[in-house]
Design a protein around this motif. Sequence first.
Motif, mmCIF file in Angstrom:
data_model
loop_
_atom_site.group_PDB
_atom_site.id
_atom_site.type_symbol
_atom_site.label_atom_id
_atom_site.label_comp_id
_atom_site.label_asym_id
_atom_site.label_seq_id
_atom_site.Cartn_x
_atom_site.Cartn_y
_atom_site.Cartn_z
ATOM 1 N N ASN A 79 0.710 -1.211 -0.050
ATOM 2 C CA ASN A 79 -0.080 0.022 0.017
ATOM 3 C C ASN A 79 0.853 1.262 -0.154
ATOM 4 O O ASN A 79 0.252 2.246 0.007
ATOM 5 N N ASP A 80 2.149 1.090 -0.308
ATOM 6 C CA ASP A 80 2.983 2.425 -0.291
ATOM 7 C C ASP A 80 3.232 2.644 -1.898
ATOM 8 O O ASP A 80 3.233 1.489 -2.734
ATOM 9 N N LEU A 81 3.930 3.824 -2.164
ATOM 10 C CA LEU A 81 4.052 4.325 -3.577
ATOM 11 C C LEU A 81 5.406 4.712 -3.312
ATOM 12 O O LEU A 81 5.892 5.339 -2.442
ATOM 13 N N ARG A 82 6.576 4.231 -4.143
ATOM 14 C CA ARG A 82 7.949 4.500 -4.020
ATOM 15 C C ARG A 82 8.343 5.204 -5.381
ATOM 16 O O ARG A 82 8.262 4.575 -6.307
ATOM 17 N N ILE A 83 8.591 6.399 -5.061
ATOM 18 C CA ILE A 83 9.394 7.243 -6.116
ATOM 19 C C ILE A 83 10.757 7.305 -5.923
ATOM 20 O O ILE A 83 11.328 7.949 -5.013
ATOM 21 N N THR A 84 11.506 6.675 -6.869
ATOM 22 C CA THR A 84 13.057 6.595 -6.685
ATOM 23 C C THR A 84 13.743 7.674 -7.674
ATOM 24 O O THR A 84 13.559 7.706 -9.004
ATOM 25 N N PHE A 85 14.842 8.042 -7.275
ATOM 26 C CA PHE A 85 15.672 9.155 -7.911
ATOM 27 C C PHE A 85 17.018 8.375 -7.845
ATOM 28 O O PHE A 85 17.532 7.976 -6.324
ATOM 29 N N ALA A 121 18.691 19.197 -9.088
ATOM 30 C CA ALA A 121 17.865 18.262 -8.285
ATOM 31 C C ALA A 121 16.529 19.262 -8.148
ATOM 32 O O ALA A 121 15.329 18.831 -7.924
ATOM 33 N N LEU A 122 16.884 20.474 -8.179
ATOM 34 C CA LEU A 122 15.752 21.487 -7.146
ATOM 35 C C LEU A 122 14.190 21.341 -8.401
ATOM 36 O O LEU A 122 13.109 21.170 -7.839
ATOM 37 N N PRO A 123 14.493 21.529 -9.795
ATOM 38 C CA PRO A 123 13.420 21.577 -10.434
ATOM 39 C C PRO A 123 12.608 20.214 -10.620
ATOM 40 O O PRO A 123 11.614 19.997 -10.935
ATOM 41 N N LEU A 124 13.419 19.152 -10.486
ATOM 42 C CA LEU A 124 13.059 17.695 -10.478
ATOM 43 C C LEU A 124 12.160 17.496 -9.302
ATOM 44 O O LEU A 124 11.031 16.939 -9.396
ATOM 45 N N LEU A 125 12.699 17.980 -8.043
ATOM 46 C CA LEU A 125 11.821 17.682 -7.028
ATOM 47 C C LEU A 125 10.645 18.683 -6.914
ATOM 48 O O LEU A 125 9.557 18.170 -6.600
ATOM 49 N N ASP A 126 10.893 19.896 -7.475
ATOM 50 C CA ASP A 126 9.572 20.767 -7.840
ATOM 51 C C ASP A 126 8.378 20.167 -8.281
ATOM 52 O O ASP A 126 7.466 20.219 -8.033
ATOM 53 N N SER A 135 20.919 8.891 -7.140
ATOM 54 C CA SER A 135 21.644 9.836 -6.546
ATOM 55 C C SER A 135 22.230 11.045 -7.272
ATOM 56 O O SER A 135 22.380 12.077 -6.938
ATOM 57 N N ARG A 136 22.787 10.476 -8.505
ATOM 58 C CA ARG A 136 23.488 11.475 -9.337
ATOM 59 C C ARG A 136 22.506 12.580 -9.879
ATOM 60 O O ARG A 136 23.256 13.447 -10.584
ATOM 61 N N ARG A 137 21.293 12.482 -9.778
ATOM 62 C CA ARG A 137 20.580 13.199 -10.142
ATOM 63 C C ARG A 137 20.198 14.411 -9.290
ATOM 64 O O ARG A 137 19.570 15.370 -9.435
ATOM 65 N N LEU A 138 20.638 14.286 -8.115
ATOM 66 C CA LEU A 138 20.455 15.243 -6.877
ATOM 67 C C LEU A 138 21.531 15.690 -6.103
ATOM 68 O O LEU A 138 21.387 16.662 -5.670
ATOM 69 N N TYR A 139 22.583 14.884 -6.215
ATOM 70 C CA TYR A 139 23.806 15.325 -5.507
ATOM 71 C C TYR A 139 24.949 15.210 -6.403
ATOM 72 O O TYR A 139 25.188 14.161 -7.176
ATOM 73 N N TYR A 140 26.009 15.863 -5.801
ATOM 74 C CA TYR A 140 27.385 15.521 -6.297
ATOM 75 C C TYR A 140 28.158 14.288 -5.653
ATOM 76 O O TYR A 140 27.681 14.130 -4.321
ATOM 77 N N PRO A 141 29.060 13.584 -5.969
ATOM 78 C CA PRO A 141 29.693 12.544 -5.276
ATOM 79 C C PRO A 141 30.123 13.019 -3.951
ATOM 80 O O PRO A 141 30.870 13.785 -3.797
ATOM 81 N N GLY A 142 29.814 12.160 -2.895
ATOM 82 C CA GLY A 142 30.193 12.408 -1.431
ATOM 83 C C GLY A 142 29.725 13.393 -0.867
ATOM 84 O O GLY A 142 30.024 13.712 0.376
ATOM 85 N N GLU A 143 28.608 14.265 -1.473
ATOM 86 C CA GLU A 143 27.963 15.329 -0.915
ATOM 87 C C GLU A 143 26.521 15.249 -0.477
ATOM 88 O O GLU A 143 26.043 14.260 -1.012
ATOM 89 N N ALA A 144 25.986 16.082 0.230
ATOM 90 C CA ALA A 144 24.901 15.881 0.815
ATOM 91 C C ALA A 144 24.031 17.164 0.475
ATOM 92 O O ALA A 144 22.599 17.073 0.705
ATOM 93 N N ILE A 145 24.477 18.204 -0.139
ATOM 94 C CA ILE A 145 23.734 19.475 -0.700
ATOM 95 C C ILE A 145 23.107 19.176 -1.932
ATOM 96 O O ILE A 145 23.826 18.762 -2.830
#
Length: 447
Positions: free
Chosen positions: A47-53, A70-75, A55-65
Motif C-alpha cells: 500500500n506504499d508508493l515508492r518514487i526513486t531518484f 535536483a531542485l526543478p525535478l523535486l519541484d 543519487s547522481r540526479r540530486l547530489y554531487y559524489p560524496g556530498e549531501a547538498i
Amino acid sequence: SSPVADIQSTGETEFLLTPIDEIKSKLEVQLMPELNQGSISIVRELNDLRITFNSRRLYYPGEAILSPEALPLLDKVVNALQATYHFNFNIDVEGHTDSSPIVESPYPSNWELSTARAANVVKYLSELNVEVNRLKASGYAYSRPMVPNEDSFGNSLPENKEQNRRIVLRIYQDEDQLLQTKGIPAKSVSPSDSWENSNCSYSLQTGYYQSLNNAIQAANKAVIKSGLDIKLTYNNSLFSVRTSNDMNLKEAMLVQSQLSRILMNEQVSIIHQCDQGLQWLHYQIQFASFRNQDNADRFISRLRTEFNIEAISSSTNTGIKILTPPISDVKTALDLLNEIKTISSLGHSFLTYDPRTVKNYSFNYHLQLAHFDTEREAVLFINSLPAELELIPEIQRFDSLIYVIDKSITDWNRLLEIRRQIKNHKNILPFIHLIEMQEPSNDQSIL
C-alpha cells in the motif's frame, strides 16, 4: 472470534480504500518525461508508493547538498503529488548508498551521508509547503541494496552500485490516516440494504446438479458424512443440495466451515433467504403416461384394486401422467419406489418431483472476505488485497464484529476464481453468500 448475526450499528458503513493505484496512474501521466528519461521510477509496494531518484540526479559524489539540477525535478514531483489529491499522505525520504567506503567527504561513513541526504530532501520539501508532520528522513547506508554491490568473487559491480545510490520518497498512510481516508467517494450502505435482518434465514448449499438422480446421490453422501438433514430445491433448471435447518448467520458460518472440511468441498456456500423461507422439493413416483383420460382412470383403478397403491393423474402438454401423491421425504419415496419396482408390470416406474413445490428465485452474490474485531484491522486488510482483483469491498458492523463484504461480483465462475486467489494470497477462504429472492410463481409444469 465467532461471527454473530444481529445488526447493532444504525449508522452508515463506508467503503474505505487507499487510492494508491489512482495516484500512481496520475503521477505517471504528469511525470512521463522524467520516467522516460530515467530520472525517476514509480512503483507500488503493497500500500506504499515508492518514487526513486538516482543519487547522481540530486547530489554531487560524496556530498549531501542538493544540486541545482535536483531542485526543478523535486519541484515537479511534489507539484504532481499535490495536484493528484488533497494530499494527506506521509512522505518518508529514504537515503541509500552503495557499499564503497567514504573517501574525501565530510561524512565519516555511509550512514551519516545517507541520513544527511534524506534530511536535506525533507528540508526542501517543507519549503515547498509539504506539512512537516508528514515528513520523515531515514538513512539506510548500504544496508538495503536493490542489487548486489559485488559479484560472488567480491569484485565490484559499478552499474549495480549506481542503482543502489538512490533517494526514495515512500508515500504512505499510517493506520490512523487509513481510517480517515477521504481521497475517494465513500459508498454508504444502510441497514435495510444489509445482508442480515430479522426476516432472513440461512442454509448451506453443497452443490447443484442437472440430474435429479445425481442430486439425490450427492445428498445421500452428504448426509452420511455429516449427519445433517439435507434436502433438495429446484431452481433455474438445477437441483440444489442444501441443509434443511434454518440457521442464523453465526450458525451458518460455523457449519459452513465444518461442512467444507468434512466434504472436502470448498464450494459449500451460504444461502441467504429473505422471503418466506426455502421451498423443499416433494417427490412423486410416475407409473405411466396416457393420451386419453379414460385410459388413465382405468389404470388408477387397477393400481388401487390389484396393488393397493393410491395414484393421481396430472395433465401436462405432453399427456396425462399417473403418479403417487406427493411425498415430502426422498428416502420414503425411494423406499416406496423399490417396492413398486418388484411388481413386474410396474418395473418402468421412476422417481420425479412435484412441480408445485418448485419456486423460482433470482440470485445476487456476496463474497464475505473476512471479519475482524476492529475497524482498523478491517481497513488494513482491505488495503492488503491485491489491486489486480479489482474488488470493491464494504465494511459492515454486525454486533461486536466488523465484516468486509464485496457485492460487486455478478459472475459465478469469476466469484470462485477471486475466492481462490484470495485464499492463495491471504491463506483464508472467504464465505460465498447466495442472496436468493423469490420471483413470481409460475404454475406451468416443468416435468
